[in-house]
Design an enzyme around this catalytic site. Structure first.
Site, mmCIF file in Angstrom:
data_model
loop_
_atom_site.group_PDB
_atom_site.id
_atom_site.type_symbol
_atom_site.label_atom_id
_atom_site.label_comp_id
_atom_site.label_asym_id
_atom_site.label_seq_id
_atom_site.Cartn_x
_atom_site.Cartn_y
_atom_site.Cartn_z
ATOM 1 N N SER A 183 0.999 -0.936 -0.167
ATOM 2 C CA SER A 183 -0.304 -0.578 -0.193
ATOM 3 C C SER A 183 0.774 1.761 0.180
ATOM 4 O O SER A 183 0.348 2.268 0.015
ATOM 5 C CB SER A 183 -0.611 0.065 1.091
ATOM 6 N N HIS A 211 -5.659 -4.694 -1.065
ATOM 7 C CA HIS A 211 -5.487 -3.414 -1.810
ATOM 8 C C HIS A 211 -5.941 -3.267 -3.380
ATOM 9 O O HIS A 211 -6.012 -2.850 -4.729
ATOM 10 C CB HIS A 211 -5.007 -2.269 -1.965
ATOM 11 N N LYS A 242 -12.345 -0.503 1.460
ATOM 12 C CA LYS A 242 -11.693 -0.235 0.510
ATOM 13 C C LYS A 242 -12.597 -0.152 -0.411
ATOM 14 O O LYS A 242 -13.620 0.645 -0.563
ATOM 15 C CB LYS A 242 -10.310 -1.111 0.581
HETATM 16 C C1 LIG Z 1 -5.869 -1.999 5.073
HETATM 17 C C2 LIG Z 1 -5.849 -3.201 4.901
HETATM 18 C C3 LIG Z 1 -5.602 -4.335 6.129
HETATM 19 C C4 LIG Z 1 -7.274 -3.938 7.222
HETATM 20 O O1 LIG Z 1 -8.034 -3.946 6.139
HETATM 21 P P1 LIG Z 1 -9.661 -3.595 7.270
HETATM 22 O O2 LIG Z 1 -10.255 -4.084 6.729
HETATM 23 O O3 LIG Z 1 -9.339 -2.020 6.794
HETATM 24 O O4 LIG Z 1 -9.452 -4.337 8.496
HETATM 25 C C5 LIG Z 1 -5.547 -5.108 5.873
HETATM 26 N N1 LIG Z 1 -4.050 -5.768 5.109
HETATM 27 C C6 LIG Z 1 -4.114 -5.528 4.440
HETATM 28 C C7 LIG Z 1 -3.042 -5.458 3.171
HETATM 29 C C8 LIG Z 1 -4.465 -3.449 4.207
HETATM 30 O O5 LIG Z 1 -3.634 -2.714 3.503
#
Ligand SMILES: *Cc1c(COP(=O)(O)O)cnc(C)c1O
Length: 394
Positions: A183, A211, A242
Site C-alpha cells: 500500500s 488493495h 477499501k
Molecule cells: C487495509 C489493510 C488491512 C486492514 O483492513 P481493514 O478492513 O481496514 O481492517 C489489512 N491488510 C492490508 C494489506 C491492508 O492494506
C-alpha cells in the site's frame, strides 16, 4: 495533573511531538466522495481508499437502510451463538462466487481476518515466511500464532527460496504469506513465483488482497485472478473497507480451511457479528461488481490519465502498477510541506514519512478513484504543478 504512575505516557507523547511523528487527526464531515468536507472545508479527495466510489453509492446506501428496517442495528451475538444472519451467509456465498473460490468467512475487518486465518493454521513448531513489507495486521497475526517468523526480502522469491531451504526442515509445517498490493508503493507481489516456491516445498499459501480486490483482475476479482492462479492459493484475505466501500473482512479460499476456521477462529467465536446494515452494503457492492466492470474500468482510466500527466510534469511516481500513486519527494519536511500546501489549495493528499516508509523516501500518496471526473483530475494536476514549481520539485 497526571498521576505519577502515568507521567511516562506524557513523556512518550512529548517525544512523538518533538520528533514530528505525532498523528494529528483530520476530521471529516461528509461522505468520502470526489470532494469531501475536511477540517471545515471542501477539498478534492485524493486520500481515501474509495477506489470505486462505492462508499456513497446509492445502491449500497439503499441496501444498508433496508437492512436496518428488517434486522435492526446490531445482531447482539457472536456468529457461533446466535449472530449468523441470513445476510452473512448470502454475502459469504456471493463473495466466494465473485472471487472464484470454494468458500468464504466474513469477519469484522481485514485486520481481524489475518488473525482469524493465521492463528488456527500455524502454531508453535511451525514456520511463517513473511515479506519484509507485509501489512501490520499480518505481522500481528503471525506473532499471535506463536509460529517462528522468517522474513524474506521484499518481493524477492530467490531470497524466499533460500530462507525456505535454510529453515523449513526444522519445523512441522510452513506457510508463506504476502500482501498482494503493497500500500505504500503500489507495487504487487510476484504471486506466480511465490506459488512456484510454495509448490516445490509444500508450503501453505496466503495472500492479503486488501488493495487488490475491486482493483486488479477481471472486473476487480483480485490479484489471484490477475495472475490466473485460481484454486492455487489456500487463503485469500480481503477487506470490504477499501474498494468495496463498506467495512468488514473476509477469509476466502479452500472449503476445508474455511470450515476449520468456522470452528477455530477466535474473532469469529468471541467477537460480535458484523451489523446487518454493513453486511447488506457489502453484498450490494459484490453485486454491483459482479454485474459490470464499468467502475473498475473507470478507475484504471483515471489512474492512467493522472499518472501519465504527473510524469509529463516531471514528478517521480515510483514503481506503482496500481491506482496507488506515490509522488516521491525524499525529504519528510518537504513532503509534509507539500501536503499542507495542497490542502491550502483544497486538495487532500497525505504525506507519508518514516517510519511508515523508509528514511529518505518520504512522499505524497495519491489514491485515485473512479469517482473523480476529468475536471477533478485536471484540478488536482493543476495544483500539483503549481506547488511542485513553488517548492522546486519540478
Ligand atoms: C487495509 C489493510 C488491512 C486492514 O483492513 P481493514 O478492513 O481496514 O481492517 C489489512 N491488510 C492490508 C494489506 C491492508 O492494506
Amino acid at each position: 495533573m497526571t498521576e505519577a504512575k502515568l507521567t511516562w505516557i506524557e513523556d512518550e507523547l512529548t517525544s512523538l511531538k518533538e520528533s514530528g511523528l505525532f498523528i494529528n487527526l483530520r476530521v471529516i464531515d461528509s461522505a468520502p466522495g470526489a470532494w469531501m468536507q475536511v477540517d471545515g472545508k471542501r477539498v478534492l479527495n485524493l486520500c481515501t481508499n474509495n477506489y470505486l466510489g462505492l462508499a456513497n453509492d446509492e445502491r449500497l446506501m439503499r441496501a444498508a437502510k433496508q437492512a436496518v428496517d428488517d434486522f435492526g442495528v446490531g445482531p447482539t451475538a457472536v456468529r457461533s451463538i446466535a449472530g449468523t444472519l441470513a445476510l452473512h451467509v448470502e454475502l459469504e456465498r456471493a463473495v466466494a462466487a465473485f472471487k472464484g473460490v470454494e468458500d468464504a468467512l466474513y469477519v469484522q475487518s481485514g485486520f481481524v481476518a489475518n488473525q482469524a486465518a493465521l492463528v488456527p493454521l500455524v502454531g508453535r513448531g511451525d514456520v511463517i515466511f513473511s515479506d519484509r513489507l507485509n501489512h501490520a495486521s499480518i505481522i500481528d497475526g503471525a506473532r499471535l500464532s506463536r509460529a517462528k517468523i522468517v522474513v524474506y526480502e521484499h518481493a524477492d522469491t530467490d531470497d524466499l527460496e533460500a530462507k525456505v531451504k535454510e529453515h523449513l526442515s526444522q519445523y512441522r509445517r510452513g506457510l508463506v504469506v504476502t500482501d498482494g498490493v503493497f500500500s505504500m508503493d503500489g507495487d504487487i507481489a510476484p504471486l506466480d513465483k511465490i506459488y512456484a516456491v510454495a509448490e516445490t516445498y509444500g508450503l501453505m499459501t496466503m495472500v492479503d488482497d486488501a488493495h487488490g480486490e475491486g482493483v486488479l483482475g477481471e472486473g476487480g476479482r483480485g490479484i489471484v485472478d490477475h495472475f490466473g492462479l485460481h484454486g492455487k492459493f489456500d487463503v485469500e484475505i480481503g477487506t470490504f473497507s477499501k474498494a468495496f466501500g463498506v467495512v468488514g473482512g473476509v477469509v476466502a479460499g479452500k472449503k476445508v480451511i474455511v470450515d476449520y476456521l468456522r470452528q477455530k477462529a477466535r474473532p469469529f467465536l468471541f467477537s460480535n457479528a458484523v451489523t446487518a446494515a454493513d453486511t447488506a452494503g457489502c453484498l450490494a457492492a459484490v453485486n454491483v461488481l459482479s454485474e459490470s466492470t464499468d467502475l473498475v474500468d473507470r478507475l484504471w482510466k483515471n489512474t492512467d490519465i493522472f499518472k501519465s500527466a504527473m510524469v509529463l510534469l516531471g514528478f517521480d511516481v515510483g514503481n506503482s502498477v496500481t491506482p496507488i500513486t506515490p509522488v516521491m519527494l525524499g525529504d519528510v519536511k518537504l513532503a509534509k510541506n507539500f501536503s499542507q500546501r495542497l490542502f491550502d489549495e483544497d486538495v487532500f493528499a497525505m504525506a507519508l514519512g518514516f517510519p511508515t516508509v523508509p528514511q529518505g523516501l518520504a512522499r505524497i500518496r495519491v489514491m485515485l478513484s473512479a469517482a473523480l471526473s476529468q475536471d477533478d483530475l485536471d484540478y488536482g494536476l493543476e495544483k500539483f504543478e503549481k506547488i511542485g514549481r513553488e517548492l522546486g520539485v519540478i
